[in-house]
Design an enzyme around this catalytic site. Structure first.
Site, PDB file in Angstrom:
ATOM      1  N   GLU A  33      -5.951  -4.465  -8.796  1.00  0.00           N
ATOM      2  CA  GLU A  33      -5.138  -3.246  -8.920  1.00  0.00           C
ATOM      3  C   GLU A  33      -4.386  -3.259 -10.257  1.00  0.00           C
ATOM      4  O   GLU A  33      -3.159  -3.122 -10.319  1.00  0.00           O
ATOM      5  CB  GLU A  33      -4.189  -3.092  -7.723  1.00  0.00           C
ATOM      6  CG  GLU A  33      -4.957  -2.943  -6.422  1.00  0.00           C
ATOM      7  CD  GLU A  33      -4.147  -2.417  -5.239  1.00  0.00           C
ATOM      8  OE1 GLU A  33      -2.904  -2.350  -5.322  1.00  0.00           O
ATOM      9  OE2 GLU A  33      -4.782  -2.057  -4.222  1.00  0.00           O
ATOM     10  N   GLU A  84     -10.798  -3.592  -0.574  1.00  0.00           N
ATOM     11  CA  GLU A  84      -9.640  -3.405   0.313  1.00  0.00           C
ATOM     12  C   GLU A  84      -9.823  -2.077   1.030  1.00  0.00           C
ATOM     13  O   GLU A  84      -9.902  -1.026   0.375  1.00  0.00           O
ATOM     14  CB  GLU A  84      -8.318  -3.412  -0.465  1.00  0.00           C
ATOM     15  CG  GLU A  84      -7.976  -4.786  -1.011  1.00  0.00           C
ATOM     16  CD  GLU A  84      -6.588  -4.889  -1.633  1.00  0.00           C
ATOM     17  OE1 GLU A  84      -5.690  -4.125  -1.213  1.00  0.00           O
ATOM     18  OE2 GLU A  84      -6.421  -5.735  -2.537  1.00  0.00           O
TER      19      GLU A  84
HETATM   20  O1  AHR Z   1      -3.535  -5.708   1.164  1.00  0.00           O
HETATM   21  C1  AHR Z   1      -2.196  -5.613   0.778  1.00  0.00           C
HETATM   22  C2  AHR Z   1      -2.017  -5.157  -0.659  1.00  0.00           C
HETATM   23  O2  AHR Z   1      -2.487  -3.859  -0.800  1.00  0.00           O
HETATM   24  C3  AHR Z   1      -2.774  -5.929  -1.699  1.00  0.00           C
HETATM   25  O3  AHR Z   1      -2.096  -7.066  -2.112  1.00  0.00           O
HETATM   26  C4  AHR Z   1      -2.877  -4.966  -2.835  1.00  0.00           C
HETATM   27  O4  AHR Z   1      -4.010  -5.195  -3.632  1.00  0.00           O
HETATM   28  C5  AHR Z   1      -2.874  -3.617  -2.141  1.00  0.00           C
HETATM   29  O5  AHR Z   1      -1.985  -2.760  -2.739  1.00  0.00           O
END
Ligand code: AHR
Length: 572
Positions: A240, A366
């Site tokens: 990110e 994610e």
């Molecule tokens: O999964 C939790 C968080 O969500 C992670 O650390 C991040 O990459 C995302 O914003």
């Protein structure tokens, strides 16, 4: 509300709330099967009687479904690592070299692809050198999630001192590799791009992959017990980077990415597969600007990228509690999770602008729903809660999407494996429970490595009320969606029926083959809030059913209300 499919009625193309098309006319409805040369209407009730129809087109393969679509993600966040995974060798909790035994046993049942580690946002604050060597000598650091401006819930303010707040580095590179080996998964390391330089990245690769006896770092690995190189192939280059990973512009990230990945050592053993930070949800601007900046240096730059990491959380609804929601909120969240379909298609199209041959694939590293923390868990177990049947349907919607797009999606990792967000397990001390997300992963593993087939679902919509800008409005989406794959003579068809009340009677046509026998496994419950708990760990479990195949391979199957179903059909 119950709909009967009628010619001319509107149906929904899965995933795209904006794209509605008319149902086929009766003639078209029958024509698909006839054109393909198969026996048309196999259902005893015939076309007009059936509510829904699924056509699986044997002769239209989409691509091989990567085993890495069933991958996982663990971050040093809340109770994920301490005590979800790592309980320590001297713990009273049964363990294998410090790793929670029950977790290992469950992991083996779901055939995991890779496990991503150590973050997440944590990755861009982590120094891998802190997590090697004798455990008792490793340094303590402030954990990203304990001391950050990332204020999502009140619970982070209540973190008590302990491994969730002050990282002890007990679980480092060799412990993670031990976990991967036990689980039967490949490692996927996320490297720190924000607070370490390219040299630290290259040295982590060296520590992991250089043969023992060659360098000081590879000798350190051997001295720690791992003489054989880890041969780590998957390396995330930051996480990110548009947010917690550096607040960068896509152009800035492209430059950093080029530096980090220039001429990294392979030690003639390991092809390095880099995963670049991809977009936040629908941000196609990030995708376009990152890739176009990258290829300014030459079109060959895309060859370095194995995948572009897309992150999408569908969030929560209502008050945000994982266990309490209305029927409308059930529908709304499932509908929102279905946005994954259009995200995959949109980013894929934009990726083609800089990479017309589509060498770069999508890595959805994610995904999931994100509710508020269960107040029954200790405050340090950030965003931990037991998932419900609703979360299970969301898992299935996402996996079906990845399977339908097997040509585009090379890996996917729900966030996260245990004790946080869209987890497959909840563990606290000696208590352990699998959530219904686990059941979906176990059911869907049958698709792993199979050939994804084009599959058309035609079904009445579900309809519900939602609130947008304080106004109540009617919304609707598909009433049956899924995917199919072929492995030898075995066809696996998975589907979600989101309708809380109506079963979906469905004609299943395998165009180009004949069904000889079948079995079903169904995950559903009378209560849409059903979930497992420490007190009742088997409250909801999938059930197996025999499927009756009619003469000539006819199959009409009734998809239960509020269900995830896997059909396994033998073909002739
Ligand atoms: O999964 C939790 C968080 O969500 C992670 O650390 C991040 O990459 C995302 O914003």
């Amino acid at each position: 509300m119950k709909f009967i499919l009628q010619p001319g009625k509107q149906v929904h193309v899965p995933g795209d709330s904006a794209s509605f098309r008319q149902t086929p006319s009766r003639r078209e409805f029958m024509g698909g099967a006839l054109i393909a040369g198969a026996v048309a209407f196999l259902a005893p009730r015939g076309a007009q009687g059936a509510e829904a129809k699924v056509d699986v087109l044997i002769n239209e393969p989409v691509g091989t479904i990567s085993p890495n679509i069933y991958s996982h993600f663990v971050e040093h966040l809340g109770g994920v690592v301490y005590d979800g995974i790592w309980v320590g060798e001297n713990s009273k909790i049964p363990n294998v070299g410090g790793i929670r035994r029950e977790l290992v046993e469950h992991m083996r049942r779901i055939r995991p692809g890779v496990i991503r580690w150590p973050g997440g946002c944590f990755a861009d604050q982590y120094d891998w050198r802190d997590g090697i060597g004798p455990r008792e000598k490793r340094p303590r650091r402030v954990n990203f999630w304990a001391d950050t401006n990332y204020k999502v819930t009140d619970s982070y303010k209540q973190l008590t001192d302990g491994p969730q707040k002050y990282e002890p580095n007990w679980f480092g590179t060799s412990e993670f590799m031990h976990f991967c080996r036990l689980a039967g998964a490949q490692p996927y390391f996320a490297a720190n791009l924000r607070s370490l330089d390219a040299r630290a990245f290259l040295e982590w690769i060296e520590y992991c992959n250089a043969p023992a006896g060659l360098t000081t770092l590879s000798d350190m690995r051997a001295a720690a017990g791992d003489r054989e190189p880890y041969n780590v192939a998957y390396w995330g280059v930051g996480n990110e980077s548009w947010g917690c990973g550096g607040d960068m512009l896509p152009e800035e990230y492209a430059e950093r990415f080029r530096q980090f990945t220039a001429w990294a050592p392979t030690y003639q053993t390991t092809k390095l597969s880099y995963i670049a930070t991809g977009p936040n949800g629908a941000d196609v601007g990030w995708t376009r600007r990152f890739l176009s900046k990258l290829v300014e240096k030459g079109s060959g730059q895309v060859n370095k990228i194995h995948g572009l990491g897309l992150h999408y959380y569908c969030g929560t609804t209502g008050k945000g509690n994982a266990l309490e929601y209305s029927e409308d909120e059930w529908y709304e969240l499932i509908h929102r999770s279905d946005r994954m379909e259009s995200l995959v298609s949109q980013h894929w199209m934009v990726m083609g602008e800089s990479d017309p041959q589509h060498r770069v694939k999508l890595i959805v590293d994610e995904w999931g729903a994100w509710h508020l923390q269960d107040p029954g868990l200790p405050p340090g177990y950030l965003y931990g809660y037991p998932g419900t049947l609703r979360d299970a349907l969301i898992s299935a919607v996402n996996l079906d999407t990845f399977q339908r797009h097997a040509d585009k999606v090379a890996m996917a990792n729900p966030a996260q494996l245990i004790n946080t967000i869209h987890s497959l397990f909840i563990a606290y001390d000696d208590k352990f429970v699998a959530t219904p997300n686990f059941d979906v992963f176990e059911m869907y593993a049958a698709h792993s490595g199979a050939q994804s087939l084009r599959t058309e679902f035609v079904a009445p919509h579900v309809s519900y009320m939602r609130t947008v800008n304080n106004n109540r409005e009617r919304a609707e989406f598909w009433g049956l969606a899924g995917s199919a794959s072929l492995n030898g003579k075995r066809l696996t068809l998975t589907a979600v029926n989101p309708d809380i009340k109506a079963a979906r009677e469905t004609e299943i046509n395998v165009i180009g083959a004949r069904i000889t026998m079948g079995q079903a496994r169904v995950l559903t419950a009378a209560d849409i809030h059903a979930h497992n708990s420490f007190a009742n760990p088997k409250s909801m479990q999938p059930k197996d059913e025999q499927v009756t195949v009619g003469a000539g391979g006819k199959l009409v199957y009734r998809f239960a209300p509020a269900s995830v179903t896997r059909l396994q059909l033998t073909l002739a």
